[in-house]
Design a protein around this motif. Structure first.
Motif, PDB file in Angstrom:
ATOM      1  N   SER A 257       0.818  -1.221   0.000  1.00 55.15           N
ATOM      2  CA  SER A 257       0.000   0.000   0.000  1.00 55.15           C
ATOM      3  C   SER A 257       0.847   1.265   0.000  1.00 55.15           C
ATOM      4  N   ASP A 258       2.127   1.141   0.322  1.00 55.70           N
ATOM      5  CA  ASP A 258       3.005   2.313   0.380  1.00 55.70           C
ATOM      6  C   ASP A 258       3.869   2.478  -0.863  1.00 55.70           C
ATOM      7  N   VAL A 259       3.709   1.603  -1.847  1.00 56.37           N
ATOM      8  CA  VAL A 259       4.562   1.656  -3.041  1.00 56.37           C
ATOM      9  C   VAL A 259       4.196   2.859  -3.901  1.00 56.37           C
ATOM     10  N   ASN A 260       5.211   3.564  -4.382  1.00 57.11           N
ATOM     11  CA  ASN A 260       5.009   4.608  -5.390  1.00 57.11           C
ATOM     12  C   ASN A 260       5.065   3.920  -6.751  1.00 57.11           C
ATOM     13  N   TRP A 261       3.904   3.613  -7.294  1.00 54.19           N
ATOM     14  CA  TRP A 261       3.830   2.792  -8.488  1.00 54.19           C
ATOM     15  C   TRP A 261       4.407   3.489  -9.709  1.00 54.19           C
ATOM     16  N   GLU A 262       4.316   4.795  -9.779  1.00 54.23           N
ATOM     17  CA  GLU A 262       4.889   5.514 -10.917  1.00 54.23           C
ATOM     18  C   GLU A 262       6.415   5.426 -10.900  1.00 54.23           C
ATOM     19  N   ASP A 263       7.002   5.556  -9.719  1.00 57.60           N
ATOM     20  CA  ASP A 263       8.459   5.416  -9.620  1.00 57.60           C
ATOM     21  C   ASP A 263       8.889   3.993  -9.975  1.00 57.60           C
ATOM     22  N   LEU A 264       8.130   3.007  -9.484  1.00 62.63           N
ATOM     23  CA  LEU A 264       8.464   1.616  -9.781  1.00 62.63           C
ATOM     24  C   LEU A 264       8.328   1.338 -11.271  1.00 62.63           C
ATOM     25  N   ARG A 265       7.308   1.904 -11.872  1.00 64.23           N
ATOM     26  CA  ARG A 265       7.114   1.733 -13.318  1.00 64.23           C
ATOM     27  C   ARG A 265       8.297   2.303 -14.092  1.00 64.23           C
ATOM     28  N   ARG A 266       8.747   3.482 -13.717  1.00 63.60           N
ATOM     29  CA  ARG A 266       9.869   4.113 -14.407  1.00 63.60           C
ATOM     30  C   ARG A 266      11.168   3.332 -14.180  1.00 63.60           C
ATOM     31  N   ASP A 267      11.388   2.874 -12.956  1.00 59.21           N
ATOM     32  CA  ASP A 267      12.647   2.194 -12.632  1.00 59.21           C
ATOM     33  C   ASP A 267      12.763   0.825 -13.297  1.00 59.21           C
ATOM     34  N   THR A 268      11.637   0.205 -13.613  1.00 55.05           N
ATOM     35  CA  THR A 268      11.671  -1.158 -14.162  1.00 55.05           C
ATOM     36  C   THR A 268      11.308  -1.214 -15.642  1.00 55.05           C
ATOM     37  N   PHE A 269      11.163  -0.072 -16.281  1.00 60.08           N
ATOM     38  CA  PHE A 269      10.597  -0.052 -17.631  1.00 60.08           C
ATOM     39  C   PHE A 269      11.437  -0.842 -18.631  1.00 60.08           C
ATOM     40  N   ASP A 270      12.751  -0.803 -18.521  1.00 63.14           N
ATOM     41  CA  ASP A 270      13.623  -1.484 -19.488  1.00 63.14           C
ATOM     42  C   ASP A 270      14.001  -2.897 -19.060  1.00 63.14           C
ATOM     43  N   PHE A 271      13.458  -3.368 -17.959  1.00 65.65           N
ATOM     44  CA  PHE A 271      13.825  -4.694 -17.461  1.00 65.65           C
ATOM     45  C   PHE A 271      12.842  -5.746 -17.976  1.00 65.65           C
ATOM     46  N   GLN A 272      13.412  -6.869 -18.419  1.00 68.71           N
ATOM     47  CA  GLN A 272      12.607  -7.978 -18.911  1.00 68.71           C
ATOM     48  C   GLN A 272      13.029  -9.261 -18.192  1.00 68.71           C
ATOM     49  N   PRO A 273      12.083 -10.180 -17.962  1.00 66.14           N
ATOM     50  CA  PRO A 273      12.431 -11.419 -17.255  1.00 66.14           C
ATOM     51  C   PRO A 273      13.295 -12.338 -18.107  1.00 66.14           C
ATOM     52  N   ARG A 286      12.226 -17.136  -7.609  1.00 64.90           N
ATOM     53  CA  ARG A 286      12.932 -15.884  -7.888  1.00 64.90           C
ATOM     54  C   ARG A 286      13.134 -15.775  -9.393  1.00 64.90           C
ATOM     55  N   VAL A 287      12.604 -14.704  -9.976  1.00 60.60           N
ATOM     56  CA  VAL A 287      12.743 -14.452 -11.410  1.00 60.60           C
ATOM     57  C   VAL A 287      13.703 -13.287 -11.594  1.00 60.60           C
ATOM     58  N   LYS A 288      14.742 -13.517 -12.372  1.00 60.10           N
ATOM     59  CA  LYS A 288      15.737 -12.473 -12.619  1.00 60.10           C
ATOM     60  C   LYS A 288      15.288 -11.603 -13.792  1.00 60.10           C
ATOM     61  N   LEU A 289      15.358 -10.291 -13.601  1.00 55.61           N
ATOM     62  CA  LEU A 289      15.041  -9.334 -14.659  1.00 55.61           C
ATOM     63  C   LEU A 289      16.331  -8.703 -15.158  1.00 55.61           C
ATOM     64  N   SER A 290      16.501  -8.672 -16.469  1.00 52.59           N
ATOM     65  CA  SER A 290      17.699  -8.085 -17.062  1.00 52.59           C
ATOM     66  C   SER A 290      17.381  -6.703 -17.614  1.00 52.59           C
ATOM     67  N   GLY A 291      18.256  -5.747 -17.295  1.00 56.77           N
ATOM     68  CA  GLY A 291      18.105  -4.398 -17.826  1.00 56.77           C
ATOM     69  C   GLY A 291      18.928  -4.147 -19.068  1.00 56.77           C
ATOM     70  N   ASP A 292      19.602  -5.185 -19.574  1.00 56.33           N
ATOM     71  CA  ASP A 292      20.412  -5.068 -20.788  1.00 56.33           C
ATOM     72  C   ASP A 292      19.550  -5.466 -21.984  1.00 56.33           C
ATOM     73  N   VAL A 293      19.157  -4.498 -22.785  1.00 54.00           N
ATOM     74  CA  VAL A 293      18.259  -4.785 -23.909  1.00 54.00           C
ATOM     75  C   VAL A 293      18.930  -5.662 -24.956  1.00 54.00           C
ATOM     76  N   HIS A 294      20.263  -5.690 -24.983  1.00 53.62           N
ATOM     77  CA  HIS A 294      20.968  -6.509 -25.972  1.00 53.62           C
ATOM     78  C   HIS A 294      20.878  -7.999 -25.648  1.00 53.62           C
ATOM     79  N   LEU A 295      20.495  -8.346 -24.414  1.00 49.91           N
ATOM     80  CA  LEU A 295      20.400  -9.751 -24.034  1.00 49.91           C
ATOM     81  C   LEU A 295      18.999 -10.314 -24.229  1.00 49.91           C
ATOM     82  N   GLN A 296      18.041  -9.473 -24.594  1.00 48.68           N
ATOM     83  CA  GLN A 296      16.682  -9.956 -24.770  1.00 48.68           C
ATOM     84  C   GLN A 296      16.613 -10.894 -25.975  1.00 48.68           C
ATOM     85  N   GLY A 297      15.935 -12.017 -25.789  1.00 44.31           N
ATOM     86  CA  GLY A 297      15.854 -13.024 -26.838  1.00 44.31           C
ATOM     87  C   GLY A 297      17.032 -13.968 -26.863  1.00 44.31           C
ATOM     88  N   LYS A 298      17.883 -13.911 -25.827  1.00 41.02           N
ATOM     89  CA  LYS A 298      19.039 -14.788 -25.763  1.00 41.02           C
ATOM     90  C   LYS A 298      18.959 -15.650 -24.514  1.00 41.02           C
TER      91      LYS A 298
END
Length: 350
Positions: A257-273, A286-298
């Motif tokens: 209930s205390d999460v700032n969802w807009e900040d979380l949305r911005r901070d995680t926007f480029d991360f993919q599982p 535990r699911v790892k999210l990668s912020g390196d767009v070059h690794l997506q699809g690999k």
């Protein structure tokens, strides 16, 4: 160097890699010396006593041949002894079915076994569970990544029962394991039991069909799908709030209930599982999210040391049999002993 400082130690573990070529060179040098001695002896014998040349020649050839065979057998024995430990490291999966007390069905119990039957330890073992008709790699699942040390004459076991529920086709589960021996050489025992030399891990392209199979079933029994739905809810609307995630959040997790969802949305926007889920404890994923767009699809090859990249974030999920997986938190990793599970989680029939 000061009076109290020790000189740097000799890196014996690195020098071991030169043992084989050094032994081969010594054997060849010894053969050359013996050959030279034999040839000189034959010439001298022929000069002093021509009548005995044939017999002495045959004797010298026989002696030289016996020496060559003895050296070859000694070298082969040394190589077999050096590699004996690697042949006794393996991984496999067993399955049993037991009735659920108080219910009218069976529960599938799947166990991953990683064994080292040799007298030498193995190091940095990485296990990947393989399932289904298409031999889909699911990663280590509930096994640590890596297993830092496989002790000699030990067998480690890990429960796969809950992780396998995330996938529809889990027929014929088996496992591959890569590891490093005491000579700093990488080996791979594949899912068919074949042993071969391994190499450095690397990121490789994956096709769409393999990615879909690795994603698993579209249900709440699959923590990867729940993570994807959670991220979709975080990014779909113009404004994210708590109502976007009804049914995906673990109510026992403090602070939603205390999460700032807009900040979380911005901070995680480029991360993919990433495609492989870790299960550090029963009912925790535990699911790892990668912020390196070059690794997506690999994905990461299973040969030798697994490749790394970053930056990373982690989605931690908790499980309860009657409701499936829910998101407990997102950010850094949360250790299992810091996670509050729902009351009665371990008493629920599956």
């Amino acid at each position: 160097m000061g009076m109290n400082q020790r000189p740097p130690g000799i890196p014996w573990h690195r020098l071991r890699r030169f043992a084989k070529p050094a032994a081969t060179l010594v054997a060849l040098a010894l053969l050359a010396v013996l050959g030279g001695i034999g040839a000189t002896s034959l010439r001298l014998t022929a000069t002093l006593d021509p009548a005995s040349t044939v017999w002495d020649t045959l004797t010298a050839i026989g002696t030289l041949g016996a020496t060559v065979i003895a050296l070859w057998l000694a070298l082969s024995s040394w190589r077999r002894g050096r590699d004996s430990g690697t042949r006794l490291v393996s991984a496999w999966v067993t399955e049993t079915y037991e009735p659920v007390v108080g219910a009218s069905h069976y529960r599938r119990l799947a166990t991953l076994h990683v064994a080292n039957e040799s007298d030498e330890p193995a190091f940095d073992a990485h296990v990947s569970v393989i399932v289904g008709v298409h031999a889909v790699p699911l990663g280590p699942l509930s096994a640590p990544a890596p297993i830092a040390v496989l002790p000699p004459r030990r067998e480690l076991t890990f429960d796969l029962s809950t992780p396998l529920r995330a996938h529809d086709d889990t027929w014929n589960p088996r496992a591959s394991v890569s590891f490093r021996d005491r000579f700093d050489r990488w080996w791979v025992r594949d899912e068919n039991g074949l042993l071969r030399r391994g190499g450095a891990g690397r990121w490789i392209e994956t096709n769409d069909s393999q990615q879909m199979l690795q994603l698993g079933s579209e249900s709440l029994e699959n923590p990867l799908r729940v993570t994807m739905w959670f991220l979709a809810g975080l990014r779909a609307a113009d404004r994210a709030d708590l109502s976007n995630f009804d049914g995906f959040l673990a109510p026992e997790a403090p602070g939603w209930s205390d999460v700032n969802w807009e900040d979380l949305r911005r901070d995680t926007f480029d991360f993919q599982p990433t495609s492989m889920v870790a299960y550090p404890a029963p009912y925790i994923a535990r699911v790892k999210l990668s912020g390196d767009v070059h690794l997506q699809g690999k994905t990461v090859s299973v040969d030798g040391l697994f490749a790394t990249g970053g930056p990373w974030m982690f989605v931690t999920l908790t499980y309860r049999p009657e409701r499936g997986w829910r998101v407990f938190g997102i950010g850094s990793t949360v250790q299992p002993d810091r996670i509050l599970l729902a009351d009665g989680t371990f008493g629920q029939p599956e």
